[in-house]
Design an enzyme around this catalytic site. Structure first.
Site, PDB file in Angstrom:
ATOM      1  N   GLY A  97       0.812  -1.206   0.000  1.00 29.51           N
ATOM      2  CA  GLY A  97       0.000   0.000   0.000  1.00 29.51           C
ATOM      3  C   GLY A  97       0.849   1.260   0.000  1.00 29.51           C
ATOM      4  O   GLY A  97       1.142   1.797  -1.058  1.00 29.51           O
ATOM      5  N   SER A 193       4.777  -5.415  -3.609  1.00 28.72           N
ATOM      6  CA  SER A 193       4.539  -3.985  -3.710  1.00 28.72           C
ATOM      7  C   SER A 193       5.238  -3.220  -2.583  1.00 28.72           C
ATOM      8  O   SER A 193       6.456  -3.328  -2.439  1.00 28.72           O
ATOM      9  CB  SER A 193       3.029  -3.719  -3.734  1.00 28.72           C
ATOM     10  OG  SER A 193       2.746  -2.409  -4.138  1.00 28.72           O
ATOM     11  N   TYR A 194       4.488  -2.464  -1.764  1.00 36.39           N
ATOM     12  CA  TYR A 194       5.110  -1.727  -0.666  1.00 36.39           C
ATOM     13  C   TYR A 194       5.674  -2.669   0.400  1.00 36.39           C
ATOM     14  O   TYR A 194       6.409  -2.246   1.288  1.00 36.39           O
ATOM     15  CB  TYR A 194       4.124  -0.738  -0.035  1.00 36.39           C
ATOM     16  CG  TYR A 194       4.813   0.359   0.745  1.00 36.39           C
ATOM     17  CD1 TYR A 194       5.308   1.489   0.101  1.00 36.39           C
ATOM     18  CD2 TYR A 194       4.999   0.261   2.124  1.00 36.39           C
ATOM     19  CE1 TYR A 194       5.971   2.485   0.799  1.00 36.39           C
ATOM     20  CE2 TYR A 194       5.651   1.254   2.831  1.00 36.39           C
ATOM     21  CZ  TYR A 194       6.130   2.367   2.157  1.00 36.39           C
ATOM     22  OH  TYR A 194       6.786   3.349   2.856  1.00 36.39           O
ATOM     23  N   ASP A 404       3.477  -5.684 -15.193  1.00 37.61           N
ATOM     24  CA  ASP A 404       3.136  -4.686 -14.171  1.00 37.61           C
ATOM     25  C   ASP A 404       3.750  -3.344 -14.542  1.00 37.61           C
ATOM     26  O   ASP A 404       4.957  -3.252 -14.790  1.00 37.61           O
ATOM     27  CB  ASP A 404       3.660  -5.154 -12.814  1.00 37.61           C
ATOM     28  CG  ASP A 404       3.431  -4.133 -11.704  1.00 37.61           C
ATOM     29  OD1 ASP A 404       2.481  -3.335 -11.824  1.00 37.61           O
ATOM     30  OD2 ASP A 404       4.206  -4.135 -10.734  1.00 37.61           O
ATOM     31  N   HIS A 457       0.979  -7.087 -11.398  1.00 32.54           N
ATOM     32  CA  HIS A 457       1.489  -6.684 -10.085  1.00 32.54           C
ATOM     33  C   HIS A 457       1.284  -7.774  -9.038  1.00 32.54           C
ATOM     34  O   HIS A 457       2.151  -8.037  -8.222  1.00 32.54           O
ATOM     35  CB  HIS A 457       0.774  -5.394  -9.669  1.00 32.54           C
ATOM     36  CG  HIS A 457       1.357  -4.715  -8.475  1.00 32.54           C
ATOM     37  ND1 HIS A 457       2.615  -4.154  -8.475  1.00 32.54           N
ATOM     38  CD2 HIS A 457       0.860  -4.491  -7.231  1.00 32.54           C
ATOM     39  CE1 HIS A 457       2.856  -3.607  -7.300  1.00 32.54           C
ATOM     40  NE2 HIS A 457       1.810  -3.805  -6.527  1.00 32.54           N
TER      41      HIS A 457
END
Length: 485
Positions: A97, A193-194, A404, A457
């Site tokens: 996020g 991701s994060y 992605d 992603h």
């Protein structure tokens, strides 16, 4: 007398057979603790969910307190391995996020045993669930995400990378006290991701704490694997622009103007840079940034591509200042998948079955928190932590789905080049069980890089069989197949 002898023999055979059956059953189940811990475990046992297919493994969900004074508690969902859980490692999965749910994305739409779907039944069994390879633990972190909560409202204003790693570590220590039968198992972390920030930072806390804590609190930590991971502001942002240009997403002129006016090595933005970055993000309003070739959800009430609140202070510092597309909820292969998940997890009967929302949170469950608007700390680069943990002997794999656009394979390749490791085996194809090229690998001195062809992603959503093959090889520390088989 003969009849009694036969009867005695029959009874003896039954007793022995039942005993052997019990022994076999016991070998397929982790040894359960006794006393108070056992009752805590049983309180978290999930007997079944509405619309859930039948399964032969145990699952648990609930809260673990990470700060008694503030009333901070993190929500988890845990699945024992489908076979021989007492022999399998424990794997923690984290989504990023920041502010997005590992339950909503990781469990329900990517790699968990139960995937949401449209219609009834609402859940389907995932034949490529990662609990075929490990005991699988999902965590909603930090507080304010999903069902995780705090009774101290100021906690939400103090969130950042540091407190997220610290609370996640405290969660693990306390979770192992509740599930001591898994304490000796090899422990790994994965995410996307994060989580390129979350996973290495939590890994560093565990690595450092293991040197100073008592023997009872040492975690048998072996390594981590992260996908399409945010790792370095400069290379991540440079790679996004180059990837967009190479995949015919932006024009020659826009590409040249961004290259001319934007310096990705600093946080100072010229007006011309901001103007051109805005044009770059405009394209991702009409196509899926997270999976370049996937369709968009066209439901009239769709929220899957809704913009999230801008989080000030979060990495990457340059792009996070832009409102046009960096903070958007991802979609899956079914572009409306997140719609089904959000509806399902907001049902009172589902929350009751999961022992969730016990404090009656004032806002609905969402994939990514609407309440987190400020992030107190986020380093521009995670590479110093990666270098430290490589030197510490941890197993580290980084993978990348190559469709992605948000944290593209181009960014990750630039990042790994910046890391400066020696290559021990360069660009090598790896194969699926169907004798197809699944992607490529680069083996560095202390790190493995893996690409997955055609994955967006959320790699396990787009390439579930290949993702399961990947995690199995990571956990067993085996090289992926270099030739068809």
């Amino acid at each position: 007398m003969k009849m009694r002898s036969h009867l005695y023999t029959h009874i003896l055979l039954v007793v022995v057979t039942c005993g052997l059956a019990s022994m076999v059953l016991a070998r397929h189940q982790p040894a359960k603790p006794r006393g108070g811990v056992w009752s805590e475990q049983e309180a978290d046992r999930v007997a079944g969910l509405p619309g859930q297919p039948e399964v032969n493994f145990d699952q648990y969900a609930g809260y673990v307190t990470v700060n008694e004074t503030h009333g901070r508690a993190l929500f988890y969902w845990f699945f024992e391995a489908t076979e021989n859980p007492e022999k399998k490692p424990l794997l923690l999965w984290l989504n990023g996020g920041p502010g997005c749910s590992s339950i909503g994305y990781g469990e329900a739409e990517e790699l968990g045993p139960f995937l949401t779907q449209k219609g009834k039944p609402e859940l389907k069994f995932n034949p490529n669930s990662w609990n075929k390879a490990a005991n699988l633990l999902f965590l909603e972190s930090p507080v304010g995400v999903g069902f995780s909560y705090t009774n101290t409202s100021n906690d939400i204003k103090d969130l950042g990378d540091t407190i997220t790693a610290q609370d996640s570590y405290i969660f693990l220590v306390n979770w192992f006290k509740r599930f001591p039968q898994f304490k000796s198992h090899e422990f790994y972390i994965s995410g996307e991701s994060y989580a390129g920030h979350y996973v290495p930072q939590l890994a560093e806390v565990i690595y450092d704490k293991n040197k100073v804590v008592s023997k009872d609190d040492v975690i048998n930590f072996k390594g981590f694997m992260i996908g399409n991971a945010l790792l370095d502001d400069e290379t991540d942002q440079k790679g996004m622009i180059d990837y967009a240009y190479d995949h015919a997403v932006i024009s020659d002129k826009l590409y040249d103007d961004i290259k001319l006016h934007c310096d990705f090595s600093t946080n100072n933005l010229s007006n011309l840079c901001i103007e051109n970055i805005n044009k770059y993000f405009q394209v991702y309003r009409i196509i899926d940034m997270y999976s370049l070739y996937a369709p968009s959800c066209v439901l009239s009430n769709s929220t899957t591509s809704r913009p999230l609140p801008r989080i000030q202070g979060v990495a990457p510092h340059l792009f996070s200042k832009n409102d046009n597309g960096w903070h958007r909820a991802a979609a899956g292969y079914d572009p409306c998948l997140s719609e089904y998940t959000e509806t399902y997890l907001n049902r009172p009967d589902v929350q009751k079955a999961l022992h969730a929302n016990i404090t009656k949170i004032s806002y609905p469950w969402t994939h990514c928190s609407d309440n987190i608007t400020f992030w107190s700390d986020a380093p521009a680069s995670i590479l110093p932590i990666i270098k430290k943990l490589i030197a510490g002997g941890l197993r580290i794999w980084i993978y990348s789905g190559d469709t992605d656009g948000r944290i593209p394979v181009t960014s990750t390749r630039y990042t790994l080049k910046k890391l400066g490791l020696n290559i021990t085996e360069d660009w090598t194809p790896w194969y699926t069980f169907k004798k197809q090229v699944a992607g490529w690998t680069v083996e560095y001195d202390g790190l493995m890089f893996v690409t997955l062809r055609g994955a967006g992603h959320q790699v396990p959503t787009f390439k579930p069989k290949e993702a399961l093959q990947l995690v199995r090889h990571f956990l067993s520390n085996q090289t992926l197949p270099k030739a068809p088989f």
